[in-house]
Design a protein around this motif. Structure first.
Motif, short mmCIF file in Angstrom:
data_model
loop_
_atom_site.label_atom_id
_atom_site.label_comp_id
_atom_site.label_asym_id
_atom_site.label_seq_id
_atom_site.Cartn_x
_atom_site.Cartn_y
_atom_site.Cartn_z
N LEU A 1 48.20 45.38 44.50
CA LEU A 1 48.57 44.02 44.09
C LEU A 1 50.00 43.93 43.52
O LEU A 1 50.80 43.12 44.00
CB LEU A 1 47.56 43.52 43.06
CG LEU A 1 47.83 42.12 42.52
CD1 LEU A 1 47.74 41.08 43.63
CD2 LEU A 1 46.84 41.78 41.40
N ARG B 1 48.57 37.06 48.97
CA ARG B 1 47.21 36.69 49.37
C ARG B 1 46.27 37.12 48.26
O ARG B 1 46.19 38.32 47.93
CB ARG B 1 46.83 37.38 50.68
CG ARG B 1 47.63 36.84 51.88
CD ARG B 1 47.43 37.70 53.10
NE ARG B 1 47.79 39.09 52.80
CZ ARG B 1 47.32 40.16 53.46
NH1 ARG B 1 46.47 40.00 54.45
NH2 ARG B 1 47.68 41.37 53.11
N ARG C 1 40.88 43.98 37.04
CA ARG C 1 41.17 45.42 37.01
C ARG C 1 41.83 45.76 35.68
O ARG C 1 42.42 44.90 35.03
CB ARG C 1 42.14 45.82 38.14
CG ARG C 1 41.60 45.63 39.55
CD ARG C 1 40.48 46.60 39.88
NE ARG C 1 40.03 46.44 41.27
CZ ARG C 1 39.10 45.56 41.65
NH1 ARG C 1 38.54 44.72 40.76
NH2 ARG C 1 38.74 45.48 42.92
N ASP D 1 36.00 45.57 48.00
CA ASP D 1 36.45 45.33 46.63
C ASP D 1 35.27 45.02 45.72
O ASP D 1 34.32 44.35 46.12
CB ASP D 1 37.41 44.13 46.59
CG ASP D 1 38.85 44.53 46.87
OD1 ASP D 1 39.14 45.74 46.91
OD2 ASP D 1 39.68 43.62 47.05
N1 UFG Z 1 44.49 42.04 45.51
C1 UFG Z 1 44.82 40.81 46.01
N2 UFG Z 1 45.85 40.73 46.91
C2 UFG Z 1 46.55 41.82 47.33
C3 UFG Z 1 46.19 43.11 46.81
C4 UFG Z 1 45.15 43.16 45.91
O1 UFG Z 1 44.23 39.79 45.66
O2 UFG Z 1 47.46 41.69 48.16
C5 UFG Z 1 43.43 42.14 44.49
C6 UFG Z 1 42.27 43.00 44.87
O3 UFG Z 1 41.29 42.26 45.55
C7 UFG Z 1 41.81 43.52 43.51
C8 UFG Z 1 43.10 43.61 42.70
O4 UFG Z 1 44.01 42.75 43.36
O5 UFG Z 1 40.97 42.56 42.89
C9 UFG Z 1 43.69 45.00 42.63
O6 UFG Z 1 43.83 45.53 43.94
P1 UFG Z 1 44.66 46.88 44.21
O7 UFG Z 1 44.63 47.12 45.69
O8 UFG Z 1 45.98 46.82 43.55
O9 UFG Z 1 43.82 47.97 43.42
P2 UFG Z 1 42.30 48.44 43.64
O10 UFG Z 1 41.65 48.31 42.30
O11 UFG Z 1 41.64 47.82 44.78
O12 UFG Z 1 42.56 49.96 44.06
C10 UFG Z 1 42.76 50.93 43.11
C11 UFG Z 1 43.57 52.09 43.67
C12 UFG Z 1 42.80 52.84 44.71
C13 UFG Z 1 41.42 53.15 44.22
C14 UFG Z 1 40.73 51.89 43.82
C15 UFG Z 1 39.31 52.06 43.36
O13 UFG Z 1 44.77 51.64 44.23
O14 UFG Z 1 43.47 54.07 44.95
O15 UFG Z 1 41.49 51.33 42.73
O16 UFG Z 1 39.27 52.75 42.17
F1 UFG Z 1 40.69 53.74 45.20
#
Ligand code: UFG
Length: 354
Positions: free
Chosen positions: A206, A222, A237, A301
């Motif tokens: 994000l 997005r 998060r 997610d």
């Molecule tokens: N999100 C958006 N738009 C984007 C990207 C993300 O709305 O373009 C949202 C996601 O849905 C989520 C939040 O922003 O709610 C955070 O997303 P990230 O991709 O930044 O992080 P995540 O928590 O999904 O992923 C992280 C690490 C991964 C790990 C995962 C699960 O980046 O390596 O946590 O622990 F696997």
């Protein structure tokens, strides 16, 4: 008189480079091994420039793949290494689904190679980069270290397997001191604006995506779903400033003598932020609204995860202090001053400092 010598695998990467700065500042000598497959030697030149101070340690580096057990063994012996922080690895969830063997080879076999080299040279202190991904879809929040572990993709499973390997090693021989740090969501950059995250291609995460929108590289953020059971409907998060995370590694190394065997510790803030809260913080940092549109949920997610960080405070004497606004401001300073990341500078091979 330094505190000792610590080897960082993957020390040129995002978390590794910030940790190198804080370790040097705390008086450790730092030896980086990195194959630069997803990082730049320029980051290490900047680490050396940023980490100054009367008691700062020395930085050296070697271009080496962690699969090269003999090479690692030589570095551990020749550099008289006291402890290792193991960052090197692959970390893209989607890529791990498409290329599982590559993930098991680099993350699992690579960790085994490192541990064999450590065993051969009698280096028994390790801090391992684990992830909150080992909690899978968490049964409750905040998540503490006793929560059930699970994984929903190959990347997550490689982290689980390496944790299991460390537990087995500790059970077999009580000479090891093995700490797994389970990171929540690292964001932000060094306050100097010289070091930061340099994702290859279009970022999945994000904060880097938001910052690229702010820089004009994409039209809008997005937002993946606004119908989650959270106050504003978007995912929550535990975002943690990368410098706080780096300081967690310094604290871990300095506490590991008191922590024999295997210990897993969360590194998070204990505070969750929604996607819309992160976009709002980024807009404040940038000084104008960052545009966004709500789209479909992203498969896989979860609605909300954040850490129970009490164990880190108890065992390591560490807690995160930097706010979401500082994370966004520092991330933006890095992004705006380095629009091409490290690629804007020094394309040639590195010259290790004398
Ligand atoms: N999100 C958006 N738009 C984007 C990207 C993300 O709305 O373009 C949202 C996601 O849905 C989520 C939040 O922003 O709610 C955070 O997303 P990230 O991709 O930044 O992080 P995540 O928590 O999904 O992923 C992280 C690490 C991964 C790990 C995962 C699960 O980046 O390596 O946590 O622990 F696997």
């Amino acid at each position: 008189m330094t505190r000792g010598t610590v080897l960082l695998t993957g020390g040129a990467g995002y978390i590794g480079s910030h940790t190198a700065v804080e370790l040097l500042g705390a008086g450790w000598d730092v030896v980086v091994v990195d194959d630069f497959s997803n990082s730049s030697p320029v980051a290490l030149e900047r680490v050396a420039q940023v980490a100054t101070g009367p008691s700062a340690g020395h930085l050296r580096w070697h271009r080496l793949d962690i699969a090269d057990t003999a090479g690692l063994t030589s570095v551990l012996a020749d550099e008289a290494v006291d402890a290792v922080v193991h960052f090197a690895g692959l970390k893209a969830v989607g890529e791990s689904v498409a290329q599982p063997l590559r993930y098991y080879t680099v993350n699992v076999a690579g960790s085994a190679s490192l541990l064999r080299a450590m065993d051969a040279t009698g280096v028994r202190r390790l801090v391992f980069s684990s992830s909150c991904t080992v909690y899978g879809d968490p049964e409750r929040v905040p998540i503490d270290e006793t929560a059930a572990r699970g994984a929903s993709n190959p990347y997550g499973r490689t982290k689980l397997v390496v944790e299991d390997m460390l537990m087995d090693l500790a059970a077999a021989d009580d000479g090891w001191q093995l700490l797994a740090l389970r990171y929540f969501n690292p964001v932000g950059a060094h306050a100097s604006g010289r070091l930061g995250e340099d994702p290859e291609g279009i970022p999945n995460n994000l904060m880097p995506y938001i910052m690229q929108v702010a820089a004009g590289r994409h039209p809008f953020v997005r937002v993946f779903g606004d119908d989650y059971p959270t106050p504003d409907g978007t995912g929550i998060r535990d975002y943690i400033h990368v410098v706080d995370l780096a300081l967690g590694h310094v604290a871990a190394l300095e506490s590991s003598d008191d922590l024999p065997g295997f210990t897993a510790v969360n590194l998070g803030t204990g505070r969750g932020s929604s996607v819309l809260e992160v976009i709002a913080a980024a807009s404040r940092a940038v000084g104008r609204d960052v545009p966004y549109q709500v789209v479909e949920r992203r498969p896989g997610d979860v609605a909300a995860t954040w850490a129970e960080p009490a164990l880190a405070e108890k065992l390591l004497g560490w807690r995160a202090t930097r706010t979401l606004d500082e994370m966004a401001a520092d991330h933006w300073r890095w992004q705006s001053r380095n629009p091409q990341g490290y690629a804007g500078e020094g394309a040639g091979p590195p010259t290790p400092p004398a």
